[in-house]
Design a protein around this motif. Structure first.
Motif, mmCIF file in Angstrom:
data_model
loop_
_atom_site.group_PDB
_atom_site.id
_atom_site.type_symbol
_atom_site.label_atom_id
_atom_site.label_comp_id
_atom_site.label_asym_id
_atom_site.label_seq_id
_atom_site.Cartn_x
_atom_site.Cartn_y
_atom_site.Cartn_z
ATOM 1 N N LEU A 188 12.196 15.468 33.938
ATOM 2 C CA LEU A 188 13.359 15.744 34.768
ATOM 3 C C LEU A 188 13.052 16.775 35.846
ATOM 4 O O LEU A 188 13.644 16.755 36.927
ATOM 5 C CB LEU A 188 14.527 16.220 33.898
ATOM 6 N N ASP A 189 12.114 17.647 35.565
ATOM 7 C CA ASP A 189 11.738 18.662 36.542
ATOM 8 C C ASP A 189 11.008 18.072 37.748
ATOM 9 O O ASP A 189 10.892 18.718 38.788
ATOM 10 C CB ASP A 189 10.860 19.719 35.867
ATOM 11 N N LEU A 190 10.537 16.822 37.606
ATOM 12 C CA LEU A 190 9.740 16.194 38.669
ATOM 13 C C LEU A 190 10.517 15.176 39.489
ATOM 14 O O LEU A 190 9.987 14.646 40.470
ATOM 15 C CB LEU A 190 8.509 15.501 38.048
ATOM 16 N N VAL A 191 11.750 14.868 39.087
ATOM 17 C CA VAL A 191 12.498 13.808 39.775
ATOM 18 C C VAL A 191 13.686 14.390 40.537
ATOM 19 O O VAL A 191 14.107 15.523 40.304
ATOM 20 C CB VAL A 191 12.982 12.732 38.782
ATOM 21 N N SER A 192 14.223 13.566 41.445
ATOM 22 C CA SER A 192 15.359 14.014 42.247
ATOM 23 C C SER A 192 16.685 13.472 41.741
ATOM 24 O O SER A 192 17.746 13.898 42.198
ATOM 25 C CB SER A 192 15.168 13.585 43.705
ATOM 26 N N GLU A 193 16.627 12.505 40.799
ATOM 27 C CA GLU A 193 17.876 11.920 40.303
ATOM 28 C C GLU A 193 17.683 11.396 38.889
ATOM 29 O O GLU A 193 16.596 10.962 38.511
ATOM 30 C CB GLU A 193 18.353 10.797 41.226
ATOM 31 N N LEU A 194 18.753 11.424 38.122
ATOM 32 C CA LEU A 194 18.772 10.920 36.751
ATOM 33 C C LEU A 194 19.848 9.852 36.642
ATOM 34 O O LEU A 194 20.979 10.047 37.083
ATOM 35 C CB LEU A 194 19.075 12.069 35.782
ATOM 36 N N LEU A 195 19.498 8.696 36.080
ATOM 37 C CA LEU A 195 20.442 7.620 35.816
ATOM 38 C C LEU A 195 20.571 7.459 34.311
ATOM 39 O O LEU A 195 19.576 7.201 33.628
ATOM 40 C CB LEU A 195 19.960 6.311 36.445
ATOM 41 N N VAL A 196 21.776 7.623 33.786
ATOM 42 C CA VAL A 196 22.027 7.502 32.354
ATOM 43 C C VAL A 196 22.909 6.288 32.112
ATOM 44 O O VAL A 196 24.045 6.225 32.595
ATOM 45 C CB VAL A 196 22.703 8.763 31.790
ATOM 46 N N CYS A 197 22.401 5.300 31.375
ATOM 47 C CA CYS A 197 23.137 4.078 31.051
ATOM 48 C C CYS A 197 23.476 4.092 29.565
ATOM 49 O O CYS A 197 22.608 4.369 28.728
ATOM 50 C CB CYS A 197 22.306 2.838 31.397
ATOM 51 N N LEU A 198 24.710 3.740 29.250
ATOM 52 C CA LEU A 198 25.218 3.909 27.891
ATOM 53 C C LEU A 198 25.897 2.654 27.372
ATOM 54 O O LEU A 198 26.768 2.088 28.052
ATOM 55 C CB LEU A 198 26.232 5.061 27.865
ATOM 56 N N ASP A 199 25.526 2.237 26.180
ATOM 57 C CA ASP A 199 26.274 1.215 25.459
ATOM 58 C C ASP A 199 27.597 1.840 25.008
ATOM 59 O O ASP A 199 27.768 3.070 25.058
ATOM 60 C CB ASP A 199 25.424 0.747 24.267
ATOM 61 N N VAL A 210 15.342 7.144 34.271
ATOM 62 C CA VAL A 210 16.411 6.363 33.645
ATOM 63 C C VAL A 210 16.419 6.588 32.128
ATOM 64 O O VAL A 210 15.381 6.481 31.471
ATOM 65 C CB VAL A 210 16.260 4.861 33.943
ATOM 66 N N VAL A 211 17.577 6.890 31.610
ATOM 67 C CA VAL A 211 17.792 7.006 30.172
ATOM 68 C C VAL A 211 18.766 5.911 29.757
ATOM 69 O O VAL A 211 19.787 5.704 30.416
ATOM 70 C CB VAL A 211 18.382 8.385 29.803
ATOM 71 N N TYR A 212 18.430 5.204 28.673
ATOM 72 C CA TYR A 212 19.362 4.206 28.127
ATOM 73 C C TYR A 212 19.609 4.530 26.665
ATOM 74 O O TYR A 212 18.665 4.736 25.883
ATOM 75 C CB TYR A 212 18.814 2.787 28.246
ATOM 76 N N VAL A 213 20.889 4.543 26.266
ATOM 77 C CA VAL A 213 21.267 4.852 24.888
ATOM 78 C C VAL A 213 22.051 3.677 24.318
ATOM 79 O O VAL A 213 23.057 3.246 24.891
ATOM 80 C CB VAL A 213 22.122 6.141 24.819
ATOM 81 N N GLY A 214 21.594 3.123 23.198
ATOM 82 C CA GLY A 214 22.261 1.982 22.578
ATOM 83 C C GLY A 214 21.923 1.885 21.105
ATOM 84 O O GLY A 214 21.029 2.580 20.609
ATOM 85 N N ASP A 215 22.612 0.980 20.405
ATOM 86 C CA ASP A 215 22.452 0.940 18.947
ATOM 87 C C ASP A 215 22.154 -0.439 18.366
ATOM 88 O O ASP A 215 21.870 -0.547 17.173
ATOM 89 C CB ASP A 215 23.732 1.452 18.274
ATOM 90 N N ASP A 216 22.207 -1.503 19.173
ATOM 91 C CA ASP A 216 22.186 -2.848 18.584
ATOM 92 C C ASP A 216 21.029 -3.686 19.127
ATOM 93 O O ASP A 216 20.298 -3.263 20.028
ATOM 94 C CB ASP A 216 23.517 -3.549 18.856
ATOM 95 N N VAL A 217 20.918 -4.886 18.597
ATOM 96 C CA VAL A 217 19.845 -5.800 18.999
ATOM 97 C C VAL A 217 19.894 -6.082 20.496
ATOM 98 O O VAL A 217 18.851 -6.149 21.165
ATOM 99 C CB VAL A 217 19.963 -7.128 18.203
ATOM 100 N N THR A 218 21.094 -6.247 21.048
ATOM 101 C CA THR A 218 21.216 -6.571 22.473
ATOM 102 C C THR A 218 20.775 -5.419 23.369
ATOM 103 O O THR A 218 20.582 -5.618 24.571
ATOM 104 C CB THR A 218 22.665 -6.951 22.826
ATOM 105 N N ASP A 219 20.632 -4.226 22.805
ATOM 106 C CA ASP A 219 20.173 -3.080 23.597
ATOM 107 C C ASP A 219 18.652 -3.034 23.727
ATOM 108 O O ASP A 219 18.127 -2.278 24.554
ATOM 109 C CB ASP A 219 20.674 -1.772 22.970
#
Length: 282
Positions: A20-31, A208-217
């Motif tokens: 995160l210290d090296l990037v200019s933007e963070l994208l967080v995608c959430l189930d 990019v961070v993605y957070v999910g719990d199921d098979v489709t994730d």
């Protein structure tokens, strides 16, 4: 990408800080279900806990963070449950709204009548089975078996797969998730494609961070790893995600960290470089 047992998120925080210290933007995608909202017997009753709602609102208002919901629910459904986030993908990425524009996969749009016929046939087929419910999500369909007696669940799964194969005729495909059987157009498109599409409209190098719990994730985990970070909610069974948290309550803690510590780290290197250049030219 091969699957391994995801490690606890705490073990990844040093690497996450560096990235995160090296990037200019963070994208967080959430189930949504099982990630932001605890799984409940009646899907209509699913909702954010106060702690999670506060964490999502904090993340959505962070300066250097973009937030998106990527859910298996219908777009209108998930948007009604998360007020703070305007970018949402529903039906496993087949429909998406961003900056006020709604996009629908053209093949999925063409097959809505086929999904409707399949839902009607499934409702008739599973009607004698207590606790079973068929949900028509227009672009896709879901057979809910969470309230079905465990002995009857294999029967429901067999019936569902048989009906989808018979009516879909190769234009629909079915899959099994957490206490659900889902069916959708037989096309190469899923949550991972939606996440990649969202990433493509952000600056190059966005983390990019993605957070999910199921098979489709899993397709979304594969889309973000290894350059980004996949976070699986639940146990340590093999996954394309490299790390995990235990529950939706732990997701709230992670989002709070990203909204405060993470947001403070993003863009810092670029800001320091700009200040250094300015100081040398004064």
């Amino acid at each position: 990408m091969s699957e391994t047992r995801p490690r606890p998120i705490d073990e990844h925080l040093p690497r996450l800080r560096r990235e995160l210290d090296l990037v200019s933007e963070l994208l967080v995608c959430l189930d949504f279900d099982g990630t932001l909202a605890p799984i409940v017997d009646d899907p209509d009753e699913a909702s954010l806990t106060p702690a999670t709602e506060a964490a999502v609102e904090s993340l959505a208002s962070a300066t250097n963070v973009s937030t998106a919901i990527v859910s298996g629910r219908r777009l209108a459904d998930v948007r009604s449950r998360v007020d703070a986030v305007s970018t949402c993908a529903g039906n496993h990425g087949l429909e998406l709204v961003r900056d006020g524009s709604r996009l629908v996969h053209p093949v999925a749009r063409e097959r809505t009548e086929l999904v409707e016929r399949t839902c009607r046939a499934l409702e008739t087929a599973v009607d004698p089975i207590a606790g079973c419910r068929v949900e028509n999500k227009r672009l896709t369909g879901t057979v809910h078996v969470r309230s079905v007696p465990s002995a009857a669940r294999p029967v429901v799964r067999r019936l569902a797969h048989d009906v989808v194969d018979r009516i879909g005729g190769g234009d629909l495909e079915s899959s099994t998730g957490k206490r659900v059987i889902e069916f959708a157009p037989a096309i190469s498109w899923g949550k991972g494609d939606a996440v990649s599409l969202l990433e493509s409209v952000h600056p190059e190098g966005t983390f990019v961070v993605y957070v999910g719990d199921d098979v489709t994730d899993e397709s979304a985990f594969r889309a973000v790893e290894p350059d980004g970070l996949g976070v699986r909610v639940g146990d340590d069974r093999p996954s394309a995600a490299s790390c995990r948290v235990r529950s939706p309550s732990a997701v709230a803690s992670l989002l709070g960290w990203l909204a405060t510590v993470g947001d403070g780290l993003v863009g810092e290197s670029g800001d320091r470089s700009t200040r250094e250049i300015a100081s040398k030219t004064e």
